[in-house]
Design a protein around this motif. Structure first.
Motif, short mmCIF file in Angstrom:
data_model
loop_
_atom_site.label_atom_id
_atom_site.label_comp_id
_atom_site.label_asym_id
_atom_site.label_seq_id
_atom_site.Cartn_x
_atom_site.Cartn_y
_atom_site.Cartn_z
N ASP A 42 0.87 -1.18 0.00
CA ASP A 42 0.00 0.00 0.00
C ASP A 42 0.91 1.24 0.00
O ASP A 42 1.25 1.79 1.05
N LEU A 43 1.32 1.64 -1.21
CA LEU A 43 2.28 2.75 -1.31
C LEU A 43 1.78 4.04 -0.68
O LEU A 43 2.55 4.73 0.00
N PRO A 44 0.53 4.43 -0.87
CA PRO A 44 0.08 5.68 -0.22
C PRO A 44 0.23 5.63 1.29
O PRO A 44 0.60 6.63 1.92
N ALA A 45 -0.04 4.46 1.87
CA ALA A 45 0.09 4.35 3.33
C ALA A 45 1.54 4.49 3.75
O ALA A 45 1.87 5.14 4.76
N TRP A 46 2.45 3.87 2.96
CA TRP A 46 3.86 3.99 3.29
C TRP A 46 4.37 5.42 3.13
O TRP A 46 5.13 5.94 3.95
N VAL A 47 3.93 6.08 2.09
CA VAL A 47 4.32 7.48 1.89
C VAL A 47 3.83 8.34 3.04
O VAL A 47 4.54 9.21 3.54
N GLN A 48 2.58 8.04 3.45
CA GLN A 48 2.04 8.81 4.57
C GLN A 48 2.82 8.55 5.86
O GLN A 48 3.08 9.46 6.64
N ALA A 49 3.21 7.28 6.10
CA ALA A 49 3.97 6.93 7.30
C ALA A 49 5.35 7.60 7.31
O ALA A 49 5.79 8.16 8.32
N ILE A 50 6.00 7.54 6.15
CA ILE A 50 7.32 8.17 6.05
C ILE A 50 7.20 9.68 6.23
O ILE A 50 8.00 10.32 6.92
N GLY A 51 6.17 10.25 5.62
CA GLY A 51 5.95 11.69 5.79
C GLY A 51 5.69 12.07 7.23
O GLY A 51 6.14 13.12 7.70
#
Length: 208
Positions: A42-51
């Motif tokens: 789930d790339l959006p979730a990972w981007v959100q977590a990293i952000g």
């Protein structure tokens, strides 16, 4: 002037990097490691977590950086104040030191009280208003400021001795006491002048 990176900055940068690295490693392991292959990342979730991790790191780093900037400005302001105060009181201490030396020479010899009274002004060790004006500003000088306050105390003791010369009878005991106070005040003044010169070196005539 660019401020150097401190240990605190390195801790924040390391924490952000470590968090980012753990998240990335976890994602790679989850994608190509033991996780079932049919479940996509789930790339959006990972981007959100990293952000979120980066935002937390930035939120911590910015106040620390601002605090360091304020501390540096305060230190510079105190350094400027210390230099101005040292440069202001140094000439006054030099004046007193010359008077102490003369007073000591007058005490060191078989002179009668009338001669001492005529040679030594009654107000020669009064604390000058200029020195009193600088007294509340001595804290930035640190140990030198403490020494300056000590010297002001010695001036009051010197004044008491001069008043004895002018208004009382100089006995052997108080004559010895005057010499003791005079010698101590001279040592304090000499030490104080050296330390003041280190804070604010005396200006030299470049053509001399």
């Amino acid at each position: 002037m660019k401020e150097p990176i401190t240990g605190r900055d390195l801790v924040v940068i390391s924490a952000i990097s470590a968090g980012f690295g753990l998240l990335l490693a976890w994602g790679l392991f989850y994608r190509w490691g033991s996780a079932p292959p049919h479940k996509p990342i789930d790339l959006p979730a990972w981007v959100q977590a990293i952000g979120s991790v980066l935002a937390i790191g930035v939120a911590i780093w910015i106040p620390w950086r601002e605090s360091r900037r304020r501390d540096a400005e305060m230190a510079r302001a105190l350094e400027v104040q210390a230099t101005l105060v040292a440069g202001g009181i140094s000439p006054l201490i030099s004046i007193y030191l010359r008077r102490i030396s003369f007073y000591r020479r007058m005490l060191d010899g078989p002179r009668d009280q009338a001669t001492l009274k005529q040679a030594i002004r009654e107000d020669c060790f009064d604390v000058l208003p200029a020195l009193l004006n600088y007294q509340p500003l001595l804290n930035p000088l640190g140990r030198t400021g403490i020494l300056a306050n000590e010297f002001i105390g010695e001036l009051y003791l010197l004044t008491m001795g001069v008043k004895i010369i002018h208004h009382e009878t100089v006995t052997i005991q108080n004559h010895r006491r005057m010499i003791e106070i005079c010698d101590r005040a001279g040592r304090v003044a000499e030490t104080l002048l050296r330390e003041l010169d280190e804070i604010c070196p005396p200006r030299r005539d470049e053509f001399s």
